[in-house]
Design an enzyme around this catalytic site. Structure first.
Site, PDB file in Angstrom:
ATOM      1  N   HIS A  67       5.548  46.911  56.384  1.00 54.67           N
ATOM      2  CA  HIS A  67       6.623  48.308  57.026  1.00 54.67           C
ATOM      3  C   HIS A  67       6.854  47.627  58.283  1.00 54.67           C
ATOM      4  CE1 HIS A  67       8.895  51.118  56.499  1.00 54.67           C
ATOM      5  NE2 HIS A  67       7.712  52.320  56.230  1.00 54.67           N
ATOM      6  N   HIS A  75      13.861  42.257  51.848  1.00 49.96           N
ATOM      7  CA  HIS A  75      14.291  43.514  52.553  1.00 49.96           C
ATOM      8  C   HIS A  75      14.013  44.209  51.025  1.00 49.96           C
ATOM      9  CE1 HIS A  75      15.522  47.574  53.568  1.00 49.96           C
ATOM     10  NE2 HIS A  75      14.927  47.532  54.365  1.00 49.96           N
ATOM     11  N   ASP A 114      12.775  44.007  61.630  1.00 45.08           N
ATOM     12  CA  ASP A 114      11.918  44.014  62.792  1.00 45.08           C
ATOM     13  C   ASP A 114      11.769  42.417  63.819  1.00 45.08           C
ATOM     14  OD1 ASP A 114      10.575  46.841  62.243  1.00 45.08           O
ATOM     15  OD2 ASP A 114      10.012  45.983  60.808  1.00 45.08           O
TER      16      ASP A 114
HETATM   17  N1  CMC Z   1       9.487  34.978  53.781  1.00 40.01           N
HETATM   18  C1  CMC Z   1       9.120  34.467  52.677  1.00 40.01           C
HETATM   19  N2  CMC Z   1       9.008  34.252  50.843  1.00 40.01           N
HETATM   20  C2  CMC Z   1       9.662  36.015  51.120  1.00 40.01           C
HETATM   21  C3  CMC Z   1       9.643  37.189  52.159  1.00 40.01           C
HETATM   22  C4  CMC Z   1       9.335  36.342  52.836  1.00 40.01           C
HETATM   23  N3  CMC Z   1       9.557  37.270  54.416  1.00 40.01           N
HETATM   24  N4  CMC Z   1       9.956  38.247  51.472  1.00 40.01           N
HETATM   25  C5  CMC Z   1      10.414  38.017  50.702  1.00 40.01           C
HETATM   26  N5  CMC Z   1       9.820  36.848  50.223  1.00 40.01           N
HETATM   27  C6  CMC Z   1      10.402  36.142  48.386  1.00 40.01           C
HETATM   28  C7  CMC Z   1       8.967  36.392  47.891  1.00 40.01           C
HETATM   29  O1  CMC Z   1       7.743  35.233  48.228  1.00 40.01           O
HETATM   30  C8  CMC Z   1       9.573  36.729  46.516  1.00 40.01           C
HETATM   31  O2  CMC Z   1       9.419  35.794  46.140  1.00 40.01           O
HETATM   32  P1  CMC Z   1       8.712  34.926  44.479  1.00 40.01           P
HETATM   33  O3  CMC Z   1       9.906  35.780  43.607  1.00 40.01           O
HETATM   34  O4  CMC Z   1       9.295  33.845  44.154  1.00 40.01           O
HETATM   35  O5  CMC Z   1       7.679  35.378  44.165  1.00 40.01           O
HETATM   36  C9  CMC Z   1      10.776  37.140  46.900  1.00 40.01           C
HETATM   37  O6  CMC Z   1      10.773  36.493  48.421  1.00 40.01           O
HETATM   38  C10 CMC Z   1      11.301  38.727  46.622  1.00 40.01           C
HETATM   39  O7  CMC Z   1      10.147  39.484  47.465  1.00 40.01           O
HETATM   40  P2  CMC Z   1       9.513  40.365  46.954  1.00 40.01           P
HETATM   41  O8  CMC Z   1       8.315  40.374  47.297  1.00 40.01           O
HETATM   42  O9  CMC Z   1       8.977  40.968  45.547  1.00 40.01           O
HETATM   43  O10 CMC Z   1      10.444  41.658  47.730  1.00 40.01           O
HETATM   44  P3  CMC Z   1      10.521  43.176  48.140  1.00 40.01           P
HETATM   45  O11 CMC Z   1      11.244  43.883  47.753  1.00 40.01           O
HETATM   46  O12 CMC Z   1       9.097  43.512  46.806  1.00 40.01           O
HETATM   47  O13 CMC Z   1       9.474  43.129  49.559  1.00 40.01           O
HETATM   48  C11 CMC Z   1       9.347  42.959  52.009  1.00 40.01           C
HETATM   49  C12 CMC Z   1      10.508  43.481  50.444  1.00 40.01           C
HETATM   50  C13 CMC Z   1      10.486  43.550  52.809  1.00 40.01           C
HETATM   51  C14 CMC Z   1       8.290  43.916  51.851  1.00 40.01           C
HETATM   52  C15 CMC Z   1       8.988  41.652  51.417  1.00 40.01           C
HETATM   53  O14 CMC Z   1      10.651  41.063  51.733  1.00 40.01           O
HETATM   54  C16 CMC Z   1       8.834  41.405  53.606  1.00 40.01           C
HETATM   55  O15 CMC Z   1       7.101  41.254  52.903  1.00 40.01           O
HETATM   56  N6  CMC Z   1       8.909  40.749  54.181  1.00 40.01           N
HETATM   57  C17 CMC Z   1       8.165  40.264  55.423  1.00 40.01           C
HETATM   58  C18 CMC Z   1       7.342  41.324  56.577  1.00 40.01           C
HETATM   59  C19 CMC Z   1       8.788  42.511  56.899  1.00 40.01           C
HETATM   60  O16 CMC Z   1       9.492  41.786  57.328  1.00 40.01           O
HETATM   61  N7  CMC Z   1       8.686  43.781  56.528  1.00 40.01           N
HETATM   62  C20 CMC Z   1       9.947  44.604  57.125  1.00 40.01           C
HETATM   63  C21 CMC Z   1      10.647  45.125  55.959  1.00 40.01           C
HETATM   64  S1  CMC Z   1      12.202  45.866  57.161  1.00 40.01           S
HETATM   65  C22 CMC Z   1      11.293  47.308  58.120  1.00 40.01           C
HETATM   66  C23 CMC Z   1      10.994  48.542  57.458  1.00 40.01           C
HETATM   67  O17 CMC Z   1      10.649  48.185  56.282  1.00 40.01           O
HETATM   68  O18 CMC Z   1       9.745  48.193  57.789  1.00 40.01           O
END
Ligand code: CMC
Length: 436
Positions: A268, A307, A363
């Protein structure tokens, strides 16, 4: 308009049910009517991480993740970032309308009146180790304010709520600045009522021996814009925590501390700190491709990418890129920007990221600006928490005033043992550690 209905047939019983559809949703509690027999509790919906569950009605922030649209109270984020000050936007988020000049003047005066911390709270901050993480100091000190303002427990009293909102918005920059100066071993600087919200924050961060702090207007404006972009983002993880804790009628100081705790996680708000660590690890533009390959092979994530809601470019990231250019004119270019731009370029052309609709989020670029402004990465999430306090409080107000809201209490699907015979201690054998 014709009533919209969802018809469902339960294949276990062949019974047919009809559920009204309102705002594109059915009520999950309606599903309880679906029973396979007299002893059946009724059907539940299973939705870990709220992937498809609306937990409230809200009129504050609108996001269209597919189109990359973000609006506060109907106004596009781009217009607000261009035309408003942070406190003007805070007023809009809290009260639903842009303020008149007089309303803004009174609001600014109300917030400014509450920027001081009690000396005992200052002493409390002094108890932290010199190397304590600023986010830990921020969270604990916001929670500690609950002991200074016991009247905040009157959460059903609108006047009390108003007072606590102003106290919190006034004090969070002071706490953040004190945490920053504590980590540097510098004396605390008291707020200066003559400065704007952001300039005063800069004063408390950076004033040394000069009698009056004069903020660089370009940097003050850039920080103000960053605050506007971070002010609210509908039902994200920390806002959901604010609402969950608020639903027990806990006071807004402990609710805000809980929300800030959720924000601190690397998935987050903590992601901005992680982005800088990642850029350090990558080291140079030449290493970007190799790093992306490692991510694709399952070794970590590209921090600042992806996201839950945006499946298109995060509109905040676009504005931050623009703000970065303004900041770099004053501070000099942060060399990390070149690595970040290369990372974005390669990732956006890569099948892995295209298929999963992974774009830079807020971010990704914010940390690069914060670093150019002189902050260490550990401060980045605190800089996110200051403006987000406004969003948390607006959502908390909305929750308290919503007659449909009750204490948040999800259901579970129990996967543990059925009733078992109790085993006395002398007869117990070591079992494989069970996480069930
Ligand atoms: N790098 C590589 N792969 C990713 C990333 C990433 N940053 N984000 C998602 N994926 C992949 C994930 O592994 C999954 O792949 P597969 O379908 O093969 O299993 C697919 O994309 C879908 O991801 P998810 O984890 O199901 O998506 P989610 O909605 O649960 O998670 C998230 C959203 C923001 C937690 C995630 O994208 C992430 O961990 N990003 C990196 C951390 C980040 O930048 N967070 C800030 C978010 S924005 C500001 C805020 O909220 O504070």
């Amino acid at each position: 308009m014709e009533k919209q209905i969802l018809s469902v047939v339960d294949s276990r019983t062949n019974d047919r049910y009809e559920f009204p559809i309102e705002n594109g949703a059915i009520r999950a509690s309606d599903l309880r009517q679906i029973r396979s027999g007299a002893d059946d509790f009724g059907l539940m919906s299973f939705d870990p991480a709220f992937l498809n569950t609306a937990s409230c009605r809200s009129a504050i922030t609108f996001i269209d993740g597919d189109k990359g649209i973000l609006r506060y109270r109907g106004y596009p984020i781009e217009r607000l970032a261009e035309k408003c000050t942070f406190l003007e936007v805070a007023y809009l988020i809290l009260y639903g309308e842009l303020p008149t000049e007089l309303q803004l003047k009174n609001f600014v005066a109300g917030v400014t009146h509450h920027t001081m911390l009690h000396e005992k709270t200052k002493n409390f901050l002094e108890g932290f180790n010199h190397d304590a993480h600023p986010m830990g100091m921020f969270i604990s000190t916001v929670a500690a304010l609950s002991t200074v303002y016991p009247d905040a427990r009157r959460v059903l009293d609108p006047e009390s709520r108003e007072l606590q909102i102003r106290r919190l918005i006034g004090k969070v920059p002071t706490i953040a600045a004190y945490a920053y100066r504590h980590s540097l071993g510098y004396p605390y600087i008291y707020p200066d009522d003559e400065l704007s919200y952001t300039e005063n924050f800069m004063n408390m961060l950076w004033r040394m021996v000069e009698p009056k702090y004069r903020a660089n207007p370009v940097l003050a404006r850039a920080l103000d814009i960053l605050f506007i972009l971070h002010a609210d983002h509908e039902q994200n993880c920390s806002t959901n925590v604010m609402r969950a804790v608020g639903s027990s009628q806990a006071d807004p100081f402990v609710c805000t501390a809980a929300a800030a705790s959720a924000l601190s996680g690397p998935l987050h708000g903590g992601a901005n700190e992680e982005v800088l660590k990642m850029l350090d690890e990558i080291g140079s533009k030449d290493n970007v491709r190799g790093y992306i390959e490692k991510v694709k092979a399952g070794h970590g994530k590209l921090m600042g990418f992806g996201h839950r809601i945006y499946k298109n470019y995060d509109p905040r990231a676009r504005i931050i890129k623009w703000a970065a250019d303004q900041v770099f004119v004053a501070t000099g270019r942060n060399p990390k920007l070149d690595i970040a731009l290369e990372l974005e370029k390669i990732a956006l052309e890569d099948e892995y990221f295209i298929k999963r609709k992974l774009y830079p989020n807020v971010d990704f670029y914010s940390g690069i600006i914060y670093q150019a402004l002189g902050f260490k990465p550990e401060m980045f999430t605190v800089l996110f928490a200051i403006p987000r306090t406004v969003g948390w409080l607006a959502q908390w107000q909305e929750l308290i005033q919503d007659p449909e809201q009750k204490i948040a209490r999800p259901r579970q699907l129990y996967t543990g043992y059925d009733a078992r015979e109790f085993v006395p201690i002398e007869k117990r054998a070591i079992r494989a550690a069970a996480s069930r």
